[in-house]
Design a protein around this motif. Structure first.
Motif, PDB file in Angstrom:
ATOM      1  N   TYR A 159      19.293  -6.778 -20.114  1.00  0.00           N
ATOM      2  CA  TYR A 159      20.685  -7.201 -20.279  1.00  0.00           C
ATOM      3  C   TYR A 159      21.038  -8.344 -19.332  1.00  0.00           C
ATOM      4  O   TYR A 159      21.740  -9.289 -19.708  1.00  0.00           O
ATOM      5  CB  TYR A 159      21.611  -6.008 -20.038  1.00  0.00           C
ATOM      6  N   ILE A 160      20.520  -8.263 -18.112  1.00  0.00           N
ATOM      7  CA  ILE A 160      20.813  -9.292 -17.095  1.00  0.00           C
ATOM      8  C   ILE A 160      20.055 -10.587 -17.370  1.00  0.00           C
ATOM      9  O   ILE A 160      20.494 -11.675 -16.983  1.00  0.00           O
ATOM     10  CB  ILE A 160      20.449  -8.750 -15.691  1.00  0.00           C
ATOM     11  N   GLY A 161      18.916 -10.475 -18.076  1.00  0.00           N
ATOM     12  CA  GLY A 161      18.080 -11.650 -18.336  1.00  0.00           C
ATOM     13  C   GLY A 161      16.839 -11.700 -17.478  1.00  0.00           C
ATOM     14  O   GLY A 161      16.222 -12.764 -17.322  1.00  0.00           O
ATOM     15  N   LEU A 162      16.434 -10.549 -16.938  1.00  0.00           N
ATOM     16  CA  LEU A 162      15.237 -10.440 -16.110  1.00  0.00           C
ATOM     17  C   LEU A 162      14.080  -9.903 -16.954  1.00  0.00           C
ATOM     18  O   LEU A 162      14.274  -9.445 -18.078  1.00  0.00           O
ATOM     19  CB  LEU A 162      15.488  -9.476 -14.944  1.00  0.00           C
ATOM     20  N   ASP A 163      12.871  -9.924 -16.394  1.00  0.00           N
ATOM     21  CA  ASP A 163      11.745  -9.251 -17.027  1.00  0.00           C
ATOM     22  C   ASP A 163      12.054  -7.758 -17.114  1.00  0.00           C
ATOM     23  O   ASP A 163      12.614  -7.172 -16.181  1.00  0.00           O
ATOM     24  CB  ASP A 163      10.472  -9.469 -16.201  1.00  0.00           C
ATOM     25  N   GLU A 164      11.686  -7.136 -18.239  1.00  0.00           N
ATOM     26  CA  GLU A 164      12.017  -5.717 -18.447  1.00  0.00           C
ATOM     27  C   GLU A 164      11.532  -4.831 -17.309  1.00  0.00           C
ATOM     28  O   GLU A 164      12.193  -3.851 -16.940  1.00  0.00           O
ATOM     29  CB  GLU A 164      11.413  -5.242 -19.779  1.00  0.00           C
ATOM     30  N   MET A 165      10.400  -5.155 -16.715  1.00  0.00           N
ATOM     31  CA  MET A 165       9.815  -4.301 -15.676  1.00  0.00           C
ATOM     32  C   MET A 165      10.255  -4.704 -14.261  1.00  0.00           C
ATOM     33  O   MET A 165       9.679  -4.234 -13.284  1.00  0.00           O
ATOM     34  CB  MET A 165       8.283  -4.343 -15.769  1.00  0.00           C
ATOM     35  N   TYR A 166      11.247  -5.549 -14.141  1.00  0.00           N
ATOM     36  CA  TYR A 166      11.659  -6.080 -12.835  1.00  0.00           C
ATOM     37  C   TYR A 166      11.879  -4.981 -11.794  1.00  0.00           C
ATOM     38  O   TYR A 166      11.426  -5.092 -10.644  1.00  0.00           O
ATOM     39  CB  TYR A 166      12.936  -6.908 -12.993  1.00  0.00           C
ATOM     40  N   PHE A 167      12.588  -3.924 -12.166  1.00  0.00           N
ATOM     41  CA  PHE A 167      12.935  -2.901 -11.181  1.00  0.00           C
ATOM     42  C   PHE A 167      11.794  -1.925 -10.893  1.00  0.00           C
ATOM     43  O   PHE A 167      11.832  -1.202  -9.899  1.00  0.00           O
ATOM     44  CB  PHE A 167      14.158  -2.102 -11.652  1.00  0.00           C
ATOM     45  N   ASP A 168      10.785  -1.877 -11.787  1.00  0.00           N
ATOM     46  CA  ASP A 168       9.745  -0.854 -11.656  1.00  0.00           C
ATOM     47  C   ASP A 168       9.080  -0.851 -10.285  1.00  0.00           C
ATOM     48  O   ASP A 168       8.890   0.204  -9.673  1.00  0.00           O
ATOM     49  CB  ASP A 168       8.662  -1.049 -12.734  1.00  0.00           C
ATOM     50  N   LYS A 169       8.712  -2.031  -9.797  1.00  0.00           N
ATOM     51  CA  LYS A 169       7.964  -2.098  -8.534  1.00  0.00           C
ATOM     52  C   LYS A 169       8.805  -1.650  -7.350  1.00  0.00           C
ATOM     53  O   LYS A 169       8.277  -1.242  -6.321  1.00  0.00           O
ATOM     54  CB  LYS A 169       7.438  -3.517  -8.297  1.00  0.00           C
ATOM     55  N   TRP A 170      10.136  -1.738  -7.514  1.00  0.00           N
ATOM     56  CA  TRP A 170      11.021  -1.358  -6.403  1.00  0.00           C
ATOM     57  C   TRP A 170      11.354   0.125  -6.422  1.00  0.00           C
ATOM     58  O   TRP A 170      11.499   0.745  -5.369  1.00  0.00           O
ATOM     59  CB  TRP A 170      12.303  -2.186  -6.435  1.00  0.00           C
ATOM     60  N   VAL A 171      11.496   0.718  -7.620  1.00  0.00           N
ATOM     61  CA  VAL A 171      11.901   2.124  -7.669  1.00  0.00           C
ATOM     62  C   VAL A 171      10.716   3.081  -7.708  1.00  0.00           C
ATOM     63  O   VAL A 171      10.864   4.264  -7.367  1.00  0.00           O
ATOM     64  CB  VAL A 171      12.845   2.407  -8.860  1.00  0.00           C
ATOM     65  N   LYS A 172       9.538   2.596  -8.081  1.00  0.00           N
ATOM     66  CA  LYS A 172       8.351   3.445  -8.007  1.00  0.00           C
ATOM     67  C   LYS A 172       8.061   3.724  -6.532  1.00  0.00           C
ATOM     68  O   LYS A 172       7.963   2.796  -5.726  1.00  0.00           O
ATOM     69  CB  LYS A 172       7.153   2.755  -8.664  1.00  0.00           C
ATOM     70  N   ASN A 173       7.967   4.999  -6.179  1.00  0.00           N
ATOM     71  CA  ASN A 173       7.852   5.424  -4.781  1.00  0.00           C
ATOM     72  C   ASN A 173       9.085   5.040  -3.954  1.00  0.00           C
ATOM     73  O   ASN A 173       9.025   4.930  -2.733  1.00  0.00           O
ATOM     74  CB  ASN A 173       6.586   4.863  -4.112  1.00  0.00           C
TER      75      ASN A 173
END
Length: 316
Positions: free
Chosen positions: A154-168
């Motif tokens: 929705y924001i216009g980022l890569d779909e997986m943008y948050f994954d690396k930050w919220v994993k662990n």
């Protein structure tokens, strides 16, 4: 709008791209408008929810001295038990009328964290308490990851943008007990008006009503999800990161009518936090001439510490 919008996660998980985009548009607009949705077809099943509430009620029914043995000094309330009245809303002195427990992240061996998370506190009196709590933790975490993927699109980022930050990430599952009210509260409510600290919060259906959300026009509305839905709202970290595009809406848990004072209330929110080193700098995609950068750069860890001081869980 007299209730929060309802969205269906199965649309996002569909192989039909139009259904997926429909979910993205619906949740994005809702988070711009009111900051809350109720979500169906998440990953928590009814049996797990029932088991968790059974374990949670059994814990809060333990004697005070037993519970207080699990209140660990020096952790700032990050794990274990937090006793009645310890936490208050930002800017308030009166403690909220609640006690709660914190389950935290159990990181993978190769997580390469820049900080060491405190270990979870194990309740020896209840054989299945910790296991059941962490099963729910994982299912809520999984649900939250998909919600953040939709918001990234929705924001216009890569779909997986948050994954690396919220994993662990430094997420917290918080079973809360609001005991029966026995005398006229002196300015205190079950949970004072506040915004959440984290990226998003996923709330399992509470055992009694009371959650209210502040609309843009200043009116409080009841947040009443349908059965089997989660209530999911934007937190201050995500509002800051999106330069106020997505709204962290003020909400509260009001005291029940006097005739219901003898009714306890239980609720179980999951506060989805990223890893501490995540920069919360305003995203370029959310900055333009009409929306200049509203916040100074800060990391998630720095922001969390600042807020824990403000709500009384960490002493200056």
């Amino acid at each position: 709008m007299n209730n929060i919008p309802s969205v269906d996660l199965s649309d996002f998980l569909s192989s039909d791209s139009s259904k997926k985009q429909k979910f993205v548009n619906e949740i994005g607009r809702a988070y711009e408008e009111i900051g809350f949705v109720s979500l169906k077809n998440h990953f928590l099943d009814d049996n797990l929810v029932d088991d968790l509430y059974k374990e949670v009620k059994a814990f809060f029914d333990l004697p005070e001295n037993t519970k207080k043995a699990y209140e660990i000094e020096g952790l700032g309330g990050q794990r274990g038990y937090i006793s009645f009245g310890k936490e208050h809303a930002k800017g308030k002195k009166e403690g909220d009328l609640k006690e709660f427990w914190h389950f935290g992240q159990d990181p993978e061996p190769d997580a390469n964290l820049t900080e060491e998370y405190p270990e979870n506190v194990h309740v020896k009196e209840l054989e299945h308490f910790n296991e059941t709590g962490m099963q729910a933790y994982r299912m809520l975490e999984k649900t939250g990851i998909y919600v953040l993927r939709a918001l990234a699109i929705y924001i216009g980022l890569d779909e997986m943008y948050f994954d690396k930050w919220v994993k662990n990430g430094n997420s917290i599952l918080r079973p809360i007990h609001y005991p029966p009210i026995t005398e006229e509260p002196k300015g205190a409510v079950r949970a004072g008006a506040h915004g959440d600290i984290n990226l998003i919060t996923l709330l399992m259906g509470a055992s009694a009503g009371g959650l209210q959300v502040l609309r843009k026009d200043g009116e409080w509305i009841d947040a009443i999800p349908n059965e089997d839905e989660l209530v999911i709202n934007v937190g201050d970290m995500l509002e800051r990161h999106t330069n106020n595009k997505l709204r962290s809406t003020i909400h509260r848990v009001v005291n029940p009518p006097r005739e219901e004072w003898d009714t306890p209330r239980y609720s179980i929110p999951f506060f989805m936090h990223p890893r501490s080193e995540m920069p919360l700098n305003c995203l370029e995609e959310c900055i333009d001439a009409e929306h200049p950068k509203a916040y100074e750069d800060i990391t998630a860890g720095e922001f969390l510490h600042q807020r824990l001081v403000e709500i009384g869980l960490i002493k200056k």
